[in-house]
Design an enzyme around this catalytic site. Sequence first.
Site, mmCIF file in Angstrom:
data_model
loop_
_atom_site.group_PDB
_atom_site.id
_atom_site.type_symbol
_atom_site.label_atom_id
_atom_site.label_comp_id
_atom_site.label_asym_id
_atom_site.label_seq_id
_atom_site.Cartn_x
_atom_site.Cartn_y
_atom_site.Cartn_z
ATOM 1 N N ASP A 296 0.856 -1.177 0.000
ATOM 2 C CA ASP A 296 0.000 0.000 0.000
ATOM 3 C C ASP A 296 0.904 1.243 0.000
ATOM 4 O O ASP A 296 2.137 1.153 0.119
ATOM 5 C CB ASP A 296 -0.989 -0.012 1.178
HETATM 6 C C1 BGC Z 1 -5.048 3.285 0.017
HETATM 7 C C2 BGC Z 1 -5.242 2.293 -1.110
HETATM 8 C C3 BGC Z 1 -5.053 2.950 -2.440
HETATM 9 C C4 BGC Z 1 -3.678 3.593 -2.467
HETATM 10 C C5 BGC Z 1 -3.324 4.243 -3.788
HETATM 11 C C6 BGC Z 1 -3.782 4.088 -0.142
HETATM 12 O O1 BGC Z 1 -3.715 5.136 0.756
HETATM 13 O O2 BGC Z 1 -5.032 2.585 1.244
HETATM 14 O O3 BGC Z 1 -6.516 1.716 -1.010
HETATM 15 O O4 BGC Z 1 -5.200 2.019 -3.475
HETATM 16 O O5 BGC Z 1 -3.624 4.577 -1.453
HETATM 17 O O6 BGC Z 1 -4.027 5.391 -4.007
#
Ligand code: BGC
Length: 760
Positions: A296
Amino acid sequence: MTTTLQETVAYYNNLDPETEKRVDALLAQMTLVEKIGQLVQLNPFAPFDPDDYEAKKREAEEAGAPFEYEPRLRDDMEDLLRGGRIGSFLNVMTPKVINHCQRIAVEESRLGIPLLVGADVIHGYRTIFPIPLAEASTWNPDLLERASRVAAEEASAAGVDWIFAPMVDVSRDPRWGRIAEGAGEDPFLGMAMARARVRGFQTTGLTSGRNVAACPKHYVGYGAAEGGRDYNTVDFSERTLRDVYLPPFKAAFESGAGAVMSSFNELGGLPVTANPSILRTILRDEWQWPGVVLSDYDAVRELIPHGVAANLREAARLSILAGLDIEMVSTAYHDHLADLVTAGEVPEALVDEAVRRVLRLKFRLGLFERPYTDESLHDAVILQPAFRELALETARESMVLLQNEDNILPLSPDVRLTVIGPLADNRADMLGCWSLHNHPEDVETVLEGLSAYLPGDTWSYQPGCPIRDDRTDGSGIETDIPAAVAATREADVVLLVLGESADMSGESHSRTTLGLPGRQQELVDAIAETGKPMVCVLMSGRPLVIPRLAAQVKGLLVAWHAGIRAGRAVADLLFGAANPSGRLTASWPRSEGQIPVYYAHKSTGRPAAESGTRQFAEAFKSVYMDEPNSPLFPFGYGLSYTTFTYANLQIAESMLGPDDTLRVSVTITNSGDRAGAEVVQLYVRDLVACVTRPVRELKGFQKIWLQPGEQRTVSFEVPVRDLGFSGLDMQYTVEPGDFKLWVGPNAVDGLEGAFRVCEA
Ligand code: BGC
């Protein structure tokens, strides 16, 4: 490990000898630095520059052109691409920029490996659908599959080949803002929705001629953050992990998901990003899953504040050893992985393994054959009439009718209506918490929806108060409760349109109090004084805590944040052009103190009698002194404008072997006078096992449409092997013994039966 899993992953991940040969041949030519490049995912843009933004906006205004801001690329981006130092992008959705960068990667880097472009397309790209929690409330996987395909159509025309969805985190805590992004509290329902969405995203034959990979997330346990506070500690047993939180991921893989995103949280003391038992033992050793694991956002660097790595170098080492393939945004791999390999702290074979998975996905998507996006497609593909129609259908099916006293709904077209509430004339909040490429002008408001049904002079509107506290709301709505009360004078019915703004749920938007925000409850109290009958359309990104409101209004329709067709869908339901058919996928608590409250809880050694709940009625039972154990509205619950009766529960064979199939049927009659849909739900309980089992578990559901008076026999077939759990040794097991079973309209009601599973 089932054969299905092996077969599907083999297909979707191209474990065929031809592709493996191509992967090997390419890998053999790659330098260590180029290999590591494939494991780096960045956003290519420079940090937001307000001056640049203002200048470009002025330019567009002067030229009379529509303004869409295109940020500048990072200064070092082109060199990084030329050097093969980047394998994928996140959240770029501009075909021109994507093609520009792709051209450098393909034509100017030494090996010409194409970029993979990933993006968050959570409930639609430009055709914004209801938030996923609402979509799941349709209990209609086929609809979700079609909605996901529309998202893939549009996103793919924007140059996206990897969608960071579905979010398949089970969540039993509505304080957690991200409950909005998932399918709710139940693993079985979560599995059905996960399959549907992966199939929808990964369909072939998209207009762009390209393919899209899904990325179920956040693997794993993220929805169980302590106190419902985002990113917080998670600590549950291995049994809960296996029986509740893992199944939707496994279902997504079985449907062919080519990648997964690991979660931010720690699990039992070890952040998932650096957790080999989660990323290697389960994924690779047990499930033999060969897809890509993406971190993530910034999660590798976050191993430092988690307190398991002293610096970025250690963070890189822990992550690659644990089995994390691609690092999103932070640069631990970029900065330190080569050195770690040279120093002998990380075997190069591990890097090769990760790179192999990334290349395989790129081959599978056909990126080597078709790296570019047709820039002329985007505008023709987005927002097609059929897409807008599907968004309407989904919005209608997602809304849940929780109360309808005296059949106040549907409204008659000659009703004199006063509409009150800050969300009635609102576009932006209909778009929900996670739609990156939304355009508020695409949205129909509730007032616009209503105007399709009401002639000009039979209704009026007063906002009453802003959504949240006046000082922080920013909507420009002034609180004027007396004006709202005065406006109800001529009304037969007061329609309240209340709830949360879109930014009160979603990532990093957890709340501790889940009632109506701001002064909205005070507004309702003032209107209640008039004695006029009230109907409330309630919008939110989560289950709310609304016992007071529920006692005040006759009609209560949960509309969530329902996307671009929200207004029309609400009006169609209020006036009966459509019949509500949504059902809750997460329990609505009576108070925050009950959380977590979910239907599949355990019995405990001192269960409350089903009716009794209070301390003095039931001393020394597992109850609260001041509140029932049950939620205000249970999982699976929702009303219709018609009624359904359940009869004739049949269990084909009530003694079953472990390889048999449980066959259950029931006769459903539409006993009212309107056509409508019922969600017929099958639950079981394993009465005695070596470990405690939930008091009910969903094992089947079917949504059926019946004309007035129509009768249908609904049949369920559940393989006995699906009735198991993780036993004492953590192996999946189905134990012989007695089961109860219910078929009904929600997790509380239903016809009851019994069966027995015998020894093999
Ligand atoms: C979120 C994800 C997301 C990623 C990219 C993160 O902060 O937890 O769900 O896909 O950002 O934007």
